[in-house]
Design an enzyme around this catalytic site. Sequence first.
Site, PDB file in Angstrom:
ATOM      1  N   GLY A  16     -13.642  12.426  30.757  1.00  0.00           N
ATOM      2  CA  GLY A  16     -12.195  11.033  31.515  1.00  0.00           C
ATOM      3  C   GLY A  16     -11.469  12.383  31.390  1.00  0.00           C
ATOM      4  O   GLY A  16     -11.994  13.273  32.346  1.00  0.00           O
ATOM      5  N   GLU A  17     -10.021  11.997  30.468  1.00  0.00           N
ATOM      6  CA  GLU A  17      -8.873  12.914  32.084  1.00  0.00           C
ATOM      7  C   GLU A  17      -9.070  14.171  31.269  1.00  0.00           C
ATOM      8  O   GLU A  17      -8.446  15.361  31.783  1.00  0.00           O
ATOM      9  CB  GLU A  17      -7.799  12.148  31.399  1.00  0.00           C
ATOM     10  N   ALA A  18      -9.818  14.360  29.804  1.00  0.00           N
ATOM     11  CA  ALA A  18      -9.482  15.416  28.492  1.00  0.00           C
ATOM     12  C   ALA A  18     -10.025  16.722  29.202  1.00  0.00           C
ATOM     13  O   ALA A  18      -9.879  17.641  29.319  1.00  0.00           O
ATOM     14  CB  ALA A  18      -9.596  14.627  27.249  1.00  0.00           C
TER      15      ALA A  18
END
Length: 97
Positions: free
Chosen positions: A1-3
């Site tokens: 994901g974005e993290a």
Amino acid sequence: GEAQKIDRLMEKFAERFCVLNPKQFKSAETAYVLAYSVIMLNTDAHNPQVKNKMKKDQFVRNNRGIDDGKDIDKAFMEALYDRIVNNEIRMETAADA
């Protein structure tokens, strides 16, 4: 994901920083941890929802031992704190460009 994307970006930033500044820190891990700490300080200092702002001595204390067990120079850390608190890091948006 974005993290995960952000984490990879931070890792690459830290590696490149250390290549360009080989005597600044003992390892890229130091640059990585300090970069995250700067992001957190920036949010703390400039987000109006944060009521209890981090003080300079807290910032320095929170980063003790991050350079392979050693402290980063206190004057450097205090100057970094002052720069972040006095100059918000902001991302440029398409409207700003």
